[in-house]
Enzyme design. Structure first.
Site, mmCIF file in Angstrom:
data_model
loop_
_atom_site.group_PDB
_atom_site.id
_atom_site.type_symbol
_atom_site.label_atom_id
_atom_site.label_comp_id
_atom_site.label_asym_id
_atom_site.label_seq_id
_atom_site.Cartn_x
_atom_site.Cartn_y
_atom_site.Cartn_z
ATOM 1 N N GLU A 176 0.821 -1.228 0.000
ATOM 2 C CA GLU A 176 0.000 0.000 0.000
ATOM 3 C C GLU A 176 0.850 1.270 0.000
ATOM 4 O O GLU A 176 0.630 2.188 0.795
ATOM 5 C CB GLU A 176 -0.965 -0.008 1.193
ATOM 6 C CG GLU A 176 -2.003 -1.112 1.104
ATOM 7 C CD GLU A 176 -3.074 -1.052 2.185
ATOM 8 O OE1 GLU A 176 -2.961 -0.202 3.098
ATOM 9 O OE2 GLU A 176 -4.021 -1.851 2.113
ATOM 10 N N GLU A 295 -5.553 -8.512 -0.404
ATOM 11 C CA GLU A 295 -6.300 -8.128 0.803
ATOM 12 C C GLU A 295 -7.758 -7.936 0.408
ATOM 13 O O GLU A 295 -8.066 -7.086 -0.426
ATOM 14 C CB GLU A 295 -5.761 -6.845 1.444
ATOM 15 C CG GLU A 295 -4.419 -7.008 2.139
ATOM 16 C CD GLU A 295 -4.033 -5.788 2.968
ATOM 17 O OE1 GLU A 295 -4.938 -5.108 3.503
ATOM 18 O OE2 GLU A 295 -2.823 -5.517 3.080
#
Length: 505
Positions: A176, A295
């Site tokens: 991320e 995710e």
């Protein structure tokens, strides 16, 4: 119910989406909350093995048949020095984890996690720190993990009691990196450059590995999907996968809209595939970039509780969402979304595996049990191996706050030619009515229903707990049956997850 509410699906064995890569049923263990300490590892637990791993948790993990587990993060990895987690435990430092404002004791590191993977019958998807560190540390970690012998880092591994290399195949290039919450966050160009350089030296160290570059943290990011294009402009030649992350929550209590969220997931997957193919075309490339949806889950129940936690403790109860029946339905829809693009989504990780937004919950020193979301995840992993067939679905539809033309039926079929079985996964999104469902397997000469598994509950908010671990669980009382016309007819109960297994031939 009137006949106009009937749903149907036609599948043909010669019309195929793609082969299911078993890693689509992966999961995630981060050094976060009680995922590691109190989750997979609790040496003082009555059921702990000689290494301190909880045997009851291992049995529940093996029941899911999880093929790969991402580790050690997550936000945690962007500030993690992997060297802190290897060597004699008594010499390992305690460090502040700025990602989750806790203390990391480093009782479990790379080698212990690889031991756990063997016990859980799974493989590791290892993430490297490209936040506060870079290519040099990434190639050193890879050398420590995978090089056979005769170099500084491989010999150090041997001195720690691991003469054989771990042979980790799949590696994530950070996590991320577009997020301002991330230690060492970067612009798309900055990340694309460092990801490419890290990938380059890692491939020189071990040419057999596969590499995952970071896509957008979610579709809500202002830089999405330009981030994906810019990153791949820099790193296309040296990476194999691009990651996607997405979580959903029913914060306003609108269940019909909540169950429609997987329609947005479909769109997300389609857009990222389009960006990958655009960059391939622009570069005149022959390599297709596949997707790693590493995710995904429902996450919102624990937000208020987490805001009140005391900082700088070891393994506090963070992100411990207690899942209800409607959460399991959306998880089922999300699994179907992944399968519908099995041609390009080759890996995925339910985040996470134990205690932290997880299908498995534990009490410290006590019980371990299955949350509601355990069941669709288990069914898909166990029965959803083979080839995804192109689903021609007709279904009544509804409009919700954020979506139009949402089908009440969400469904996909997987053909396991080796076993001679077709498995149909189906969710009835209707909250008040059952849904008649006809399955046309016209290209298969003979078929018979093996079983029709149903997960249903009269209470959408029903949960499983240590005291009531079986309040929400599946049964095999579905009514799917073969008809004289060679079709299969079933009734899907209101708000239900269904698994219809069919023997072919």
């Amino acid at each position: 119910m009137t006949t106009k509410n009937k749903a149907s699906m036609i599948v043909d064995k010669d019309f195929r989406v793609g082969e299911v890569d078993k890693r689509i049923y992966g999961s995630f263990i981060e050094h976060l909350g009680r995922a590691v300490y109190g989750g997979i590892y609790e040496p003082d637990h009555p059921g702990a093995d000689e290494q301190g791993f909880r045997s009851d948790v291992l049995e529940l993990v093996k029941g899911l048949d999880v093929p790969i587990v991402r580790y050690p993060g997550g936000n945690f990895v962007s500030g993690y020095n992997w060297e802190d987690g290897v060597g004699p435990k008594e010499l390992r430092p305690r460090k502040l984890d700025l990602a989750w404002r806790t203390v990391e004791p480093n009782w479990v590191g790379l080698n212990e996690f690889m031991d756990w993977c063997k016990k859980a019958n799974t493989e590791a998807m290892m993430a490297v720190n490209l936040g506060t560190r870079g290519p040099d540390e990434a190639r050193n970690l890879l050398e420590y993990a995978n090089h056979p012998a005769g170099s500084y880092w491989s010999d150090l591994r041997a001195s720690h009691g691991y003469a054989k290399p771990h042979a980790i195949k799949t590696w994530c290039l950070g996590n991320e990196m577009d997020g301002p919450w991330q230690m060492g966050s970067k612009t798309a160009y900055e990340y694309g450059r460092i990801a490419n350089e890290a990938a380059k030296v890692m491939r020189w160290t071990d040419p057999t590995i596969e590499l995952v570059a970071c896509g957008s943290s979610s579709i809500q990011m202002a830089t999405y999907p330009e981030w994906e294009a810019t990153v791949l402009e820099q790193a296309y030649e040296n990476v194999d996968y691009l990651s996607l992350h997405q979580y959903y929550g029913n914060r306003d209590g609108d269940t019909a809209n909540f169950l429609a969220q997987s329609v947005g997931m479909d769109s997300f997957i389609h857009t990222v595939i389009s960006v990958c193919d655009y960059i391939q075309a622009k570069k005149r490339g022959k390599k297709k970039i596949h997707l790693s949806f590493d995710e995904w889950n429902v996450w919102f129940h624990s937000n208020e509780q987490d805001s009140k936690l005391e900082p700088w403790t070891i393994a506090p109860p963070q992100l411990e969402d207690i899942y209800n029946h409607e959460d399991a339905l959306l998880v089922g829809c999300m699994l179907i979304s992944l399968l519908k693009r099995a041609d390009r989504v080759k890996m995925a990780c339910m985040a996470q595996l134990v205690n932290v937004i997880a299908p498995i919950m534990t009490e410290n020193g006590g019980a371990a049990w299955k949350q509601t979301i355990y069941y669709p995840y288990m069914h898909a992993s166990v029965f959803g191996r083979g080839t995804v067939l192109v689903p021609l679905v007709k279904s009544p539809k509804y409009d919700s706050k954020d979506f139009t033309d949402v089908p009440y039926l969400e469904s996909v079929a997987v053909y396991n030619e080796q076993l001679g079985e077709v498995t149909v996964f189906a969710v009835n999104r209707h909250l008040d009515e059952e849904l008649p469902f006809e399955i046309d397997l016209r290209s298969f000469e003979q078929s018979r229903v093996i079983e029709h598994i149903v997960l249903e509950s009269d209470d959408l908010k029903a949960v499983n707990t240590a005291k009531e671990p079986n309040r929400v669980k599946p049964h095999v009382g579905g009514n799917a049956a073969q008809t004289d016309a060679g079709k299969i007819e079933a009734t899907l109960p209101k708000a239900s997850w269904n698994v219809i297994r069919v023997k072919i031939g």
